[in-house]
Design an enzyme around this catalytic site. Structure first.
Site, PDB file in Angstrom:
ATOM      1  N   HIS A   1       0.951  -0.944   0.278  1.00 31.02           N
ATOM      2  CA  HIS A   1      -0.022  -0.135  -0.317  1.00 31.02           C
ATOM      3  C   HIS A   1       0.761   0.852  -0.079  1.00 31.02           C
ATOM      4  CE1 HIS A   1      -2.784   2.828   1.754  1.00 31.02           C
ATOM      5  NE2 HIS A   1      -2.097   2.901   2.886  1.00 31.02           N
TER       6      HIS A   1
ATOM      7  N   TYR B   1      -5.638   9.996   2.374  1.00 35.98           N
ATOM      8  CA  TYR B   1      -5.827   9.476   3.092  1.00 35.98           C
ATOM      9  C   TYR B   1      -4.394  11.035   3.674  1.00 35.98           C
ATOM     10  CZ  TYR B   1      -3.028   5.582   4.460  1.00 35.98           C
ATOM     11  OH  TYR B   1      -2.010   4.705   4.755  1.00 35.98           O
TER      12      TYR B   1
ATOM     13  N   ASP C   1     -27.981 -19.892  18.639  1.00 33.79           N
ATOM     14  CA  ASP C   1     -29.432 -20.907  18.821  1.00 33.79           C
ATOM     15  C   ASP C   1     -28.724 -22.793  18.167  1.00 33.79           C
ATOM     16  OD1 ASP C   1     -29.552 -19.383  15.777  1.00 33.79           O
ATOM     17  OD2 ASP C   1     -31.462 -18.858  16.642  1.00 33.79           O
TER      18      ASP C   1
END
Ligand code: FAD
Length: 823
Positions: free
Chosen positions: A222, A256, A548
């Site tokens: 990255h 960013y 469950d």
């Protein structure tokens, strides 16, 4: 106390050592292949932006904990978190809407945020281009983790507490005996251990291979770049790596930003995925520095060009700057973006905590420490559990493709119902060909193809009575949805429908110890009614709901179980193994039979007529929850009288080779009774109308049966089941929160889940599931609300920034029951 080895001294390993020490454990050794001062993994170069909010409650909880821990980790009056706040900007109308949705998640998970206008964005962040920014989301508690410094402080603190750190020591093998780990091997010798936790980051695949564990992560490079010095930043007078401005996200362009003193740091996700094989990086050198570490590859400037162009547009000051340096840094991606946390399925004592961002690191470490010391994590781990992946999802090709896809989509606006594009058709039920003929629109889940609805049912729409007509949805909730679902719901309530239940997990539990095991793991007595299946719960030792489960005792030593996730199967199998190992107990085995079998839910008021038409009178006459192994048109089946939609009918199982014939037999017998094939969307709406809870969304280990409204599944006379002690003294009456059904007052606003719910203007809970309830022609939602909220109370659900009134309603919807009686 067990002897522990932690592999890796990155932000996860160091935090884990610290969390264990703080819980009183000792005898911990951290083994690190690189030098301790800078080990050279992803943490060593992580710029450390912490944006806490995402769609997962668990991940946001982890991030909040990481922030609070790093804030408290101090030396010389300086903490390890620079709380400059976070700003996410929108440059497209779609992103502006997305930020409203994100604000909703933040309210649901109790993170304070503010939606900003363009002007407010500029006030907070004057360097932004006014013409580009449509608005933003400000998260004051976000900021920068000083990750490498935090690791050093944690190492110092835990060393003082007795943790031993061995650096320049690669783990080369894992020792085991009798199904348990016994230690790790290194070039310096063997280190004995009862518990080994791999916190090896993107080397996780290599460590996994040492114990035959396929770890579904993919290392990807990255890009991260730093500009040269900028006059406008240096004026702010801060330390070399310091920052004053909020961390900034420009997700429309996959970017960013943070400050590094007078320079900008820019991270980019918009480039092509660049997969890396960790083993090919060679061994970590003895000397590691900023520029020379295994997790850092050379910068490929051409990949960064679009990022640089977009950055100069968003931040005009950059037009005067240049890129001074950059690198392609490696870290892990996974098929669904979640981390990988949990125990090896068959090698006891071997755990992993990998594919974890700095953002979530302390939270994950705390959860693992809780798992080890108390047997459960306070935060629900189903989003991160290693066991959530099915075998087919562990195939390297699957991991590679889906993880790369995850990289590509990391900043995209993703609809919760958006179908995966590829890989598809990995697992299909024997009914798949028939469903395709009927125009099924499939969604993928755990690699299974599951019809959402079937286009052939569009033929029913002209006949749909007025009171069953669906309402027009807003653009977002109309995506990946069809009005045809209304027709399927209508037919299920008034005639009969066939649902493909194959993807639910089925297992067999056999052996002389099977009854003991199931009595111990479930909250009901599963033995007293031998002809009846039991719908029951499995709890953890604090009373939280693990799953469950439907249990049918086929023979004295043989049970059929239906569960809803592979995580439950992993738990039962582990407990069975543990029991079988104890000389004082009787052995028991589990086998996953899902893939070799299939299941049809035949439900609706006319289901019994279909059963009579195929001469299966013994099935037709089964009482509620009765089950029988028998034949339908000569096909060996097991049928249980149970329904997920609140209409009479059966789940019918057969082995895979009979599947398509069973489908054809029921389909042709059902024709005169108006049978339709129906999909998951109708199933979800109908199960919610009837008050049925889904494990994973409506109930998790964070909830006890009383909060969920399933207290009646606790057998008061039963002793000695897991969780029983914890439930003592609790009851449905005095829970502090409760899962409630809400009906939406305007009759048309359909929400999708995870939206915050406000009472008297205060966020008090969040939506766990939502649907349009066709039977009462209103949207409904389940939400956790304070225990004292009464029926009839008005609440508001926030949906894309809009508040929608809803009424807290009796559960299950009595109005549904009443209307079901009509002819
Ligand atoms: P690592 O830090 O990689 O630690 C694993 C350790 O295990 C290493 O030190 C390694 O040497 C050791 N190890 C491996 N194999 C062995 C072995 N056989 N024997 C002994 N030791 C071994 N995250 C954020 O939250 N925010 C960001 O802004 C951010 N930005 C990023 C930017 C870049 C460019 C990159 C590459 C990553 C970024 N990340 C960010 C991700 C983040 O850096 C990682 O997810 C995180 O650091 C992983 O921490 P870890 O402890 O799991 O792994």
């Amino acid at each position: 106390l067990p002897r522990v080895v932690i592999i890796g001294a990155g932000i996860v390993g160091a935090n884990l050592a610290d969390e264990l020490v703080s819980r009183g454990w000792n005898g911990i050794t951290v083994v690190e292949q690189g030098p301790l001062s800078m080990p050279g993994g992803s943490t060593s170069h992580a710029p450390g932006l912490v944006f806490q909010t995402n769609s997962s409650k668990t991940m946001s909880d982890f991030a909040r904990y990481t922030v609070s821990k790093l804030l408290s980790l101090e030396e010389d009056g300086q903490s390890c978190f620079n709380q400059v706040g976070g700003l996410e900007v929108a440059t497209t109308p779609a992103r502006l809407e997305e930020l409203k949705r994100k604000r909703g998640w933040a309210s649901s998970w109790k993170i304070e945020t503010r939606l900003l206008t363009t002007n407010e964005c500029l006030e907070l962040y004057p360097l932004l281009d006014r013409d580009s920014v449509l608005g933003g989301l400000h998260i004051p508690s976000d900021g920068l983790a000083l990750a490498a410094r935090a690791v050093q402080l944690l190492i110092a603190r835990t060393t003082k507490a007795g943790v031993r750190y061995l650096d320049l020591t690669p783990v080369t093998g894992v020792e085991r005996s009798g199904g348990r780990v016994t230690g790790v091997t290194t070039p310096k010798g063997t280190i004995a251990a009862d518990i080994v936790i791999s916190c090896a980051g993107f080397w996780g695949v290599e460590i996994g291979a040492m114990v035959g564990l396929p770890v579904p992560l993919l290392p990807l490079a990255h890009q991260y770049a730093k500009t040269g010095s900028l006059q406008v930043l240096s004026a702010a007078n801060k330390p070399a790596n310091g920052a004053n401005l909020p961390i900034l996200r420009h997700q429309d362009q996959d970017l960013y930003y943070r400050e590094h003193g007078d320079r900008y740091g820019i991270g980019y996700y918009g480039h092509r995925p660049m997969p890396v094989v960790a083993a090919s990086l060679g061994s970590t050198p003895e000397h590691v520095d900023e520029k020379n570490m295994p997790s850092r590859l050379d910068f490929t400037a051409e990949d960064f060009e679009p990022a640089w162009k977009a950055s100069k547009k968003l931040l005009p000051v950059l037009r005067e700057a240049e890129i001074a340096e950059g690198f392609n840094g490696i870290f892990s991606f996974t098929p669904d973006g979640g981390p990988i946390v949990g125990q090896h399925p068959t090698l006891d004592g071997f755990y992993v905590a990998e594919a974890v961002w700095v953002t979530h690191s302390a939270g994950v470490a705390k959860a693992v420490a809780e798992l080890l010391t108390t047997g459960r994590s306070e935060v629900d781990l189903s989003d991160c559990d290693l066991a959530r992946f099915e075998e087919v999802q562990l195939a390297p090709a699957y991991v590679s493709e889906t993880s790369q896809q995850n990289f590509v989509e990391v900043y995209d606006i993703l609809h919760p119902m958006q179908p995966k594009e590829s890989p598809r058709n990995l697992r299909v039920s024997p009914f798949h060909a028939r469903q395709k003929e009927l125009g099924a629109v499939f969604l993928e889940s755990r690699a299974w193809e599951r019809p959402q609805w079937l286009e052939a049912n569009a033929d029913l729409l002209p006949d749909l009575p007025a009171q069953w007509q669906p309402v027009d949805r807003d653009v977002w909730s109309a995506r990946f949805h069809s009005p045809i679902v209304a027709a399927e719901a209508w037919k299920t309530r008034t005639a009969v429908a066939m649902y493909d239940m194959t993807p639910l997990k089925r297992l067999e539990v056999v052996g002389p110890g099977a009854a003991d095991l199931l009595q111990r793991l479930t909250t009901s007595d599963v033995l007293t009614n031998p002809d009846q299946a039991t719908y029951t719960l499995m709890l953890d030792n604090a009373g939280g709901i693990r799953s469950d489960v439907i249990v049918a005792r086929l023979e004295a030593r043989s049970f059929h179980l239906g569960v809803f996730s592979p995580v439950a199967l992993d738990y039962i199998s582990r407990e069975a193994r543990e029991q079988s190992r104890q000389p004082s107990k009787r052995w028991v085995q589990t086998q996953d039979v899902t893939g070799g079998t299939c299941s049809i839910g035949l439900w609706g008021p006319r289901a019994v007529e279909v059963m009579n038409a195929v001469n299966a009178l013994d099935v037709a006459q089964l009482p509620h929850h009765g089950f029988r192994k028998t034949f339908i048109a000569g096909i060996p089946v097991m049928a249980i009288r149970l329904s997920h939609v609140g209409e009479p009918g059966w789940e019918i199982y057969t082995s895979a080779e009979f599947g398509s014939r069973l489908w054809d037999v029921l389909w042709s017998a059902g024709g005169v009774h108006g049978v339709v094939a129906a999909g998951r969307a109708a199933l979800n709406a109908l199960r919610m109308e009837n008050g049925y809870r889904d494990w994973g969304s409506d109930m998790t280990t964070e909830h006890d049966p009383y909060e969920v409204g399933l207290g009646h599944l606790i057998d008061a006379a039963k002793e000695g089941f897991v969780g029983q002690m914890a439930l003592r003294g609790r009851s449905e009456k005095d829970v502090s929160r409760r899962l409630r059904t809400l009906t939406i007052d305007d009759g048309r606003s359909v929400v999708l889940g995870k939206e915050p719910v406000f009472l008297d203007g205060r966020a008090v809970g969040y939506v766990t599931s939502a649907a349009f309830a066709y039977t009462i022609r209103k949207p409904i939602a389940y939400a956790y609300l304070p225990g004292n909220v009464l029926n009839g109370a008005f609440v508001e659900i926030e949906y894309f920034g809009r508040r929608i009134w809803a009424t807290v309603t009796e559960d299950p919807l009595t109005s549904v029951a009443a209307r079901r009686e009509r002819p």
